[in-house]
Design a protein around this motif. Structure first.
Motif, short mmCIF file in Angstrom:
data_model
loop_
_atom_site.label_atom_id
_atom_site.label_comp_id
_atom_site.label_asym_id
_atom_site.label_seq_id
_atom_site.Cartn_x
_atom_site.Cartn_y
_atom_site.Cartn_z
N THR A 9 0.81 -1.20 -0.18
CA THR A 9 -0.13 0.19 -0.28
C THR A 9 0.55 0.87 0.18
OG1 THR A 9 -1.56 1.38 0.86
CG2 THR A 9 0.43 -0.03 2.68
N PHE A 10 0.60 2.55 -0.78
CA PHE A 10 1.51 3.44 -0.69
C PHE A 10 -0.38 4.40 0.74
CE2 PHE A 10 2.81 3.17 -5.52
CZ PHE A 10 3.73 1.77 -4.86
N GLY A 11 -0.57 4.19 1.37
CA GLY A 11 -1.29 5.03 2.22
C GLY A 11 -2.20 5.64 1.57
N ASP A 12 -2.40 5.45 0.57
CA ASP A 12 -3.74 6.47 -0.09
C ASP A 12 -4.68 7.39 0.31
OD1 ASP A 12 -2.55 4.01 -1.75
OD2 ASP A 12 -3.53 5.25 -3.94
N VAL A 13 -4.46 8.37 0.47
CA VAL A 13 -5.81 8.84 1.93
C VAL A 13 -7.01 8.49 0.77
CG1 VAL A 13 -6.59 11.26 2.53
CG2 VAL A 13 -4.17 11.01 1.59
N THR A 14 -8.09 7.99 1.50
CA THR A 14 -9.06 7.69 1.15
C THR A 14 -10.67 8.64 1.71
OG1 THR A 14 -9.27 6.15 2.87
CG2 THR A 14 -8.14 5.49 1.01
N ARG A 15 -11.69 8.22 1.14
CA ARG A 15 -13.11 8.54 1.48
C ARG A 15 -13.55 7.88 2.59
NH1 ARG A 15 -14.62 12.73 -1.67
NH2 ARG A 15 -13.54 12.65 -3.58
N GLY A 16 -14.50 8.54 3.52
CA GLY A 16 -14.87 7.80 4.23
C GLY A 16 -16.24 6.89 4.18
N ALA A 17 -17.16 6.93 4.71
CA ALA A 17 -18.34 6.48 4.75
C ALA A 17 -19.34 7.52 4.67
CB ALA A 17 -18.79 5.92 5.87
N ASP A 18 -18.90 8.87 4.54
CA ASP A 18 -19.95 9.86 4.55
C ASP A 18 -19.27 10.57 3.24
OD1 ASP A 18 -17.49 10.79 4.94
OD2 ASP A 18 -18.34 12.17 6.30
N GLY A 19 -18.24 10.01 2.30
CA GLY A 19 -18.02 10.86 1.47
C GLY A 19 -17.10 11.61 1.31
N PHE A 45 3.96 -10.69 3.36
CA PHE A 45 4.80 -9.56 3.55
C PHE A 45 3.52 -8.68 3.46
CE2 PHE A 45 6.56 -5.96 1.33
CZ PHE A 45 7.68 -5.72 1.32
N PHE A 46 4.09 -7.46 3.71
CA PHE A 46 3.07 -6.14 3.69
C PHE A 46 4.27 -5.00 3.79
CE2 PHE A 46 0.39 -2.44 6.13
CZ PHE A 46 -0.71 -2.96 4.18
N GLY A 47 4.01 -4.27 2.39
CA GLY A 47 5.15 -2.93 1.95
C GLY A 47 4.11 -1.76 2.37
N VAL A 48 5.16 -0.58 2.78
CA VAL A 48 4.53 0.50 2.59
C VAL A 48 5.18 1.66 1.52
CG1 VAL A 48 3.88 2.08 4.45
CG2 VAL A 48 4.13 -0.20 5.08
N SER A 79 9.52 -2.00 3.00
CA SER A 79 8.98 -0.78 2.20
C SER A 79 8.57 -0.89 0.89
CB SER A 79 10.32 0.40 1.94
OG SER A 79 11.24 -0.28 1.88
N ALA A 80 7.97 -0.16 -0.14
CA ALA A 80 7.57 -0.31 -0.66
C ALA A 80 7.19 0.72 -2.70
CB ALA A 80 6.04 -0.78 -1.35
N TYR A 311 -3.04 -3.15 -3.32
CA TYR A 311 -3.85 -2.94 -3.00
C TYR A 311 -5.20 -1.71 -2.78
CZ TYR A 311 -3.74 -2.42 2.10
OH TYR A 311 -3.26 -1.64 3.63
N SER A 312 -4.73 -1.22 -2.34
CA SER A 312 -5.04 0.49 -2.07
C SER A 312 -5.00 1.22 -3.38
CB SER A 312 -4.60 1.36 -0.81
OG SER A 312 -2.16 1.40 -1.83
N ALA A 313 -5.77 1.86 -3.51
CA ALA A 313 -6.16 2.79 -4.73
C ALA A 313 -7.43 4.05 -4.81
CB ALA A 313 -7.21 1.78 -5.76
N GLY A 314 -6.51 4.73 -4.72
CA GLY A 314 -6.52 6.86 -4.72
C GLY A 314 -7.94 6.29 -3.45
N THR A 315 -8.53 6.83 -3.64
CA THR A 315 -9.41 7.29 -2.68
C THR A 315 -10.70 6.01 -2.14
OG1 THR A 315 -11.24 7.82 -4.74
CG2 THR A 315 -9.99 9.23 -3.44
N LEU A 316 -10.54 4.97 -2.80
CA LEU A 316 -11.33 3.47 -2.41
C LEU A 316 -11.67 3.39 -1.09
CD1 LEU A 316 -12.68 0.86 -4.00
CD2 LEU A 316 -10.09 -0.69 -3.54
#
Length: 341
Positions: A9-19, A45-48, A79-80, A311-316
């Protein structure tokens, strides 16, 4: 060798349940929870990733990895990637040695130049030294990783004489990969430093990287040493069905790709481009069976020891990411193992 299956994951900033967009702090806490779930499910493995821009929450992956280490038992953590060109190799080594100690030997580092350049002006480095900085700093890091006492000289910092760096790695050598985006020189460099190769394949057919794998094997044959592991990092997303996975991922994947593409002069992504990547390219999106078959095919074609799915993708949203991790661990990994025998 058994194929290891990881998540990045890149720690993409995501949206919450309220959008609404979540805070960077909440995204960081969510990444830690995602890693804990991956550990519980047997992911290897888990990469950040490391970024220094508004749309990603993690700029100090080692700190996040240390927090993850305290809440996990077996998963390897790395790391990743670590952008070595704009960092201090000694401090990078010390930070990962500390994560290694905290995790009882589970730390890894993937060294690369990164696909973004924000860290260069941020830390006072000149972009016209892009190649020189990486070459020099990698040379120093390789010395630190292989010798308890380092004597070294280069062009970008003062030399070292009989220098010990603390803390040392408790049990041998820190697992250090070279991240490669697709240049023969980078492949040969990995062999020169006797480091595993991590191929970042983020578009196009994975088979096009076969020449780099062959080059890696030929270079090792020339120095008469055993070949180190080869891994692949590629984007993906798993849901119950192919249709659900594609529809859930599409708007977030497009938004992220278009945001970066606007900075780099790329045209907006079309749905046909997305579907082509999902069908034939390096986008591992679909049901567990679909994703498993595609991973197994890539692993066979490129003779992989590791496959990491970003597995992370933008605001998902975080909840969708947790569902993806659950299916990846419970269903995709066992299927891939069975397919590969």
């Amino acid at each position: 060798m058994k194929l290891e299956l990881g998540l990045d994951t890149f720690g993409d900033v995501t949206r919450g349940a309220d959008g609404e967009m979540l805070s960077h702090a909440q995204v960081t806490r969510n990444v830690i929870d995602e890693a804990v779930l991956a550990d519980q499910l047997g992911v290897d493995f888990f990469g950040v990733g490391e970024h220094h821009r508004e749309d990603f929450a993690v700029s100090a992956p080692e700190v996040v990895l240390a927090a993850i280490a305290a809440r996990t038992k077996r998963i390897h953590l790395g790391s990743a990637v670590t952008v070595l060109s704009s960092d201090d190799p000694i401090r990078v080594f010390q930070r990962f040695a500390t994560v290694d100690a905290a995790s009882h030997g589970r730390a890894e580092v993937i060294l690369g130049r990164g696909s973004f350049t924000e860290s260069f002006p941020l830390f006072g480095f000149k972009l016209d030294q892009y190649e020189t900085l990486f070459e020099d700093k990698l040379d120093l890091f390789a010395a630190l990783a292989s010798e308890p006492e380092v004597t070294w000289s280069g062009t970008t910092r003062p030399p070292l004489t009989n220098q010990r760096v603390y803390p040392p790695i408790e049990a041998g050598r820190l697992m250090t990969w070279i991240g490669v985006g697709g240049s023969p020189e980078s492949v040969v460099r990995a062999v020169r430093y006797d480091m595993p190769l991590m191929l970042a394949i983020i578009g196009g057919e994975p088979e096009r990287f076969k020449p780099y794998v062959d080059l890696y094997h030929r270079a090792y044959a020339q120095i008469e040493q055993p070949v180190k592991p080869i891994g692949v990092h590629s984007p993906g997303y798993v849901a119950a069905t192919d249709e659900q996975a594609r529809e859930e991922l599409w708007p977030h994947f497009k938004a992220g790709r278009d945001r970066i593409g606007k900075e780099r002069g790329w045209p907006p992504m079309q749905r046909s481009d997305y579907d082509r990547e999902a069908d034939y390219g390096s986008l591992y999106v679909g049901s567990p069976q679909t994703v498993a078959k595609k991973i197994a095919k890539t692993a066979k074609t490129l003779a992989l020891s590791r496959f990491n799915m970003k597995y992370s993708a933008g605001t998902l949203p975080h909840e969708k990411l947790m569902g993806c991790i659950d299916l990846y661990g419970r269903e995709v990994i066992p299927m891939v193992r069975e397919m590969l025998g």
